[in-house]
Design an enzyme around this catalytic site. Sequence first.
Site, PDB file in Angstrom:
ATOM      1  CD  GLU A  43      -2.388   1.258   2.817  1.00 55.05           C
ATOM      2  OE1 GLU A  43      -2.779   0.215   3.375  1.00 55.05           O
ATOM      3  OE2 GLU A  43      -2.444   2.376   3.350  1.00 55.05           O
ATOM      4  NE  ARG A  47       0.716   7.940   5.686  1.00 53.44           N
ATOM      5  CZ  ARG A  47       0.777   7.018   6.621  1.00 53.44           C
ATOM      6  NH1 ARG A  47       1.809   6.989   7.442  1.00 53.44           N
ATOM      7  NH2 ARG A  47      -0.162   6.128   6.727  1.00 53.44           N
ATOM      8  CB  THR A  71      -2.250   8.268   3.192  1.00 56.25           C
ATOM      9  OG1 THR A  71      -1.494   7.244   3.856  1.00 56.25           O
ATOM     10  CG2 THR A  71      -2.460   9.391   4.195  1.00 56.25           C
ATOM     11  CE  LYS A 131      -5.513   2.392   7.567  1.00 55.05           C
ATOM     12  NZ  LYS A 131      -4.408   2.877   6.733  1.00 55.05           N
TER      13      LYS A 131
END
Length: 205
Positions: A43, A47, A71, A131
């Site tokens: 993943e 960021r 993210t 998640k």
Amino acid sequence: MAHEKLLEQISKMKIVPVVVLNSIEETLPKMQALIDGGLPCAEITFRTACAEEAIRLTRKTFPQMLVGAGTVINREQCEKAIAAGAEFIVSPGFSEDVADCCAERGLLYLPGIVTPTEAMAAVSKGLTTLKFFPASNYGGLKTIKAICAAFPYLRFMPTGGISAENILEYLSYEKIVACGGSWMMNGTPEEIRAKTKAAVELVKG
Ligand code: 3PG
């Protein structure tokens, strides 16, 4: 790829490495280390500025890898991730815009939730694999089990504070699809390979 097939692949791997790349040059050595460690999955988080390019490069270089974008907090990032070839999208929280974008493109979306209200928002968009983030700060498995009592059809990918010390406890619950985490990603490629291999052996054993 169909969502069910993708989730099956993720659940077979049991671990989704959360990858933060500070420069594009870090991409291939780190991805190679994950592959060599036996975990061809990542993943790649938005960021850092190179996330889009890193996803594109990884997909092109290692087509055998399962590559998601993490993210992802808005539609713009989601579209960039999809254009780069991300196969699934992960957010730290629930975003209606990202959910809509993924639904329009037929992509699997794993939004982060920690409360029943957030679970309801995700469910209202037809999302049932979520998640749970940040897992250790929000009561870990105990909280997941309490949420599952009200939403028995939900499945979770806990992330945040997962490590070799606690992953087996999470995976022992049948509603856990896999665990996300970055604990194997620090250090040199050789260190990443070794930690990944140890993690794979732990969850397979
Ligand atoms: C994430 O974004 O999923 C987390 O930062 C991963 O959490 P960890 O670093 O505690 O594994």
